[in-house]
Design an enzyme around this catalytic site. Structure first.
Site, short mmCIF file in Angstrom:
data_model
loop_
_atom_site.label_atom_id
_atom_site.label_comp_id
_atom_site.label_asym_id
_atom_site.label_seq_id
_atom_site.Cartn_x
_atom_site.Cartn_y
_atom_site.Cartn_z
N ASP A 33 0.82 -1.21 0.00
CA ASP A 33 0.00 0.00 0.00
C ASP A 33 0.85 1.27 0.00
O ASP A 33 1.38 1.67 1.04
CB ASP A 33 -0.90 -0.02 1.25
CG ASP A 33 -1.74 1.24 1.37
OD1 ASP A 33 -2.17 1.56 2.49
OD2 ASP A 33 -1.95 1.91 0.33
C1 LIG Z 1 -10.50 7.05 -0.17
S1 LIG Z 1 -9.27 5.92 0.24
C2 LIG Z 1 -10.14 4.38 0.22
C3 LIG Z 1 -9.17 3.23 0.19
N1 LIG Z 1 -9.85 1.95 0.25
C4 LIG Z 1 -10.16 1.30 -0.87
O1 LIG Z 1 -9.89 1.69 -1.99
C5 LIG Z 1 -10.80 -0.09 -0.65
C6 LIG Z 1 -9.68 -1.13 -0.75
C7 LIG Z 1 -10.24 -2.51 -0.47
C8 LIG Z 1 -10.60 -2.85 0.83
C9 LIG Z 1 -11.07 -4.13 1.09
C10 LIG Z 1 -11.22 -5.06 0.05
C11 LIG Z 1 -10.89 -4.70 -1.24
C12 LIG Z 1 -10.40 -3.42 -1.51
O2 LIG Z 1 -11.75 -0.37 -1.70
C13 LIG Z 1 -12.82 0.49 -1.79
O3 LIG Z 1 -13.01 1.38 -1.01
N2 LIG Z 1 -13.60 0.27 -2.89
C14 LIG Z 1 -13.49 -0.94 -3.69
C15 LIG Z 1 -14.84 -1.63 -3.74
C16 LIG Z 1 -15.91 -0.65 -4.23
N3 LIG Z 1 -17.20 -1.32 -4.21
C17 LIG Z 1 -15.99 0.57 -3.34
C18 LIG Z 1 -14.63 1.22 -3.28
C19 LIG Z 1 -8.19 3.29 1.37
O4 LIG Z 1 -8.56 3.59 2.48
N4 LIG Z 1 -6.95 2.85 1.03
C20 LIG Z 1 -5.92 2.69 2.05
C21 LIG Z 1 -5.41 1.26 2.04
C22 LIG Z 1 -6.55 0.21 2.08
C23 LIG Z 1 -7.29 0.21 3.42
C24 LIG Z 1 -8.32 -0.90 3.50
C25 LIG Z 1 -7.72 -2.26 3.22
C26 LIG Z 1 -6.98 -2.30 1.91
C27 LIG Z 1 -5.95 -1.17 1.83
C28 LIG Z 1 -4.77 3.66 1.76
O5 LIG Z 1 -4.17 3.38 0.51
C29 LIG Z 1 -5.26 5.10 1.70
O6 LIG Z 1 -5.57 5.45 3.02
C30 LIG Z 1 -5.99 6.72 3.24
C31 LIG Z 1 -6.47 7.52 2.19
C32 LIG Z 1 -6.89 8.81 2.49
N5 LIG Z 1 -6.87 9.28 3.77
C33 LIG Z 1 -6.43 8.49 4.76
C34 LIG Z 1 -5.99 7.20 4.52
#
Ligand SMILES: CSC[C@H](NC(=O)[C@H](Cc1ccccc1)OC(=O)N1CCC(N)CC1)C(=O)N[C@@H](CC1CCCCC1)[C@@H](O)COc1ccncc1
Length: 327
Positions: A33
């Protein structure tokens, strides 16, 4: 000590990519990540209800484990998920790159989204160590720990579309993985992200619109989150597309033909193929878009839907920069 590791899509929609990481011989599947800076793992210290379906790291079985007493960590991600726990150091190996004394954060609590994401045994953060959450002293990322032992202080991401394994390489830029030239852009590390200013966008065969877009290159985010002007311009070209509050984003008929999205990186025009922007079925015959609004986030996020269309160099030299090339 250069290394290369496969990045395998977790599901049919490339929602996240998982890589085998060995901690003192115990191999877990971690989500690399570039949007965070903590290396944390599911562990035997979790309540058994939260362990189910995951591979667990057991520090008591590691001969090189050294607990950091009194050290703790607690992280919340952009999607509201989070985890917390205790800290130690151990030998961590990714492909051919092995480092000792790497901070490994042991989860004693994880949010429900992590429990149900059973393919994911934790995260390996590749953002800047300045945003590591360990107290009382922030710890280095795996890349920072490994950097001095690499041929050059870089790692690259070559993620693939739909069910194909990609690779992360540490220490080298493999010229067989891209075509044409690499365009580099400066990175602002103030927020701890691989943050840069995009130069604009184009939809399909439309004209390029110059505009400064403050964005981060984030392998841990599935989709592309961009300003409303871009999102509106994009879905205007998709018949039947609309914002569906029940789905939390733009959806369109799964049969729709999606235009390419071009995102400017300096003078380089990075093209995201339209079919990459059909992320997944939503409900009925509607599909969920891979391009969504960045409102509320504070910056744009060029996530996996974008990154998998490019060969990306994360250059951690004294002046950090990002490189992009077609492939
Ligand atoms: C607007 S940052 C949203 C982003 N999380 C996503 O992209 C998740 C990833 C996921 C999670 C679980 C299963 C599959 C995919 O996936 C979705 O959110 N989506 C996919 C599925 C779809 N239906 C809806 C949208 C996010 O927090 N990333 C952080 C890492 C992430 C955390 C969750 C586990 C996987 C890794 C990171 O890099 C960015 O941290 C921040 C970003 C902005 N300020 C603070 C922190």
């Amino acid at each position: 000590n250069d290394g290369s590791v496969t990045a395998s899509p977790e599901d049919a929609y490339d929602s996240e990519y998982l890589c085998p990481v060995s901690i003192d011989g115990q191999t877990l599947a971690l989500d690399f990540d570039t949007g965070s800076a903590d290396l944390w793992v599911f562990s035997t210290s979790l309540p058994s209800s939260e362990q189910k379906g995951h591979t667990l790291f057991d520090p008591s079985k590691s001969t090189n484990w050294k607990a950091l007493s009194g050290y703790k960590w607690n992280i919340t991600y952009g999607d509201g998920s989070g985890a917390s726990g205790t800290v130690g150091t151990d030998v961590v190996t990714v492909g051919g790159t092995s480092v000792s004394g790497q901070a490994v954060e042991i989860a004693t609590k994880v949010s429900s989204a992590f429990v149900s994401d059973t393919a994911n045994d934790g995260l390996l953060g590749l953002a800047f160590s300045s945003i590591n959450t360990v107290t009382p002293k922030a710890q280095h990322t795996f890349f920072d720990t490994a950097k001095s032992s690499l041929s050059s202080p870089v790692f690259t991401a070559d993620l693939k579309h739909r069910q194909l394994p990609g690779t992360y390489d540490f220490g080298t830029i493999d010229s067989s993985k891209y075509t044409g030239t690499i365009t580099y852009i400066d990175v602002d590390t103030a927020n701890g992200f691989w943050e840069f200013t995009g130069s604009g966008y184009a939809v399909g065969s439309g004209s390029f619109v110059s505009s400064s877009i403050d964005a981060i290159a984030d392998t841990g985010t599935t989709l592309i989150y961009v300003p409303d002007a871009v999102v509106t311009a994009y879905y205007k070209q998709v018949s039947g597309a609309s914002y569906d509050s029940s789905q939390g984003g733009y959806t369109f008929p799964c049969s729709a033909t999606l235009p390419n999205l071009t995102l400017g990186i300096g003078s380089y025009h990075a093209v995201v193929p339209g079919q990459y922007i059909n992320y997944s079925p939503a409900s009925g015959s509607k599909c969920f878009g891979g391009v969504q609004s960045d409102s509320g986030i504070g910056f744009s996020i060029y996530g996996d839907v974008f990154l998998k269309s490019q060969f990306v160099i994360f250059d951690g030299s004294s002046t950090p920069r990002l490189g992009f090339a077609a492939k």
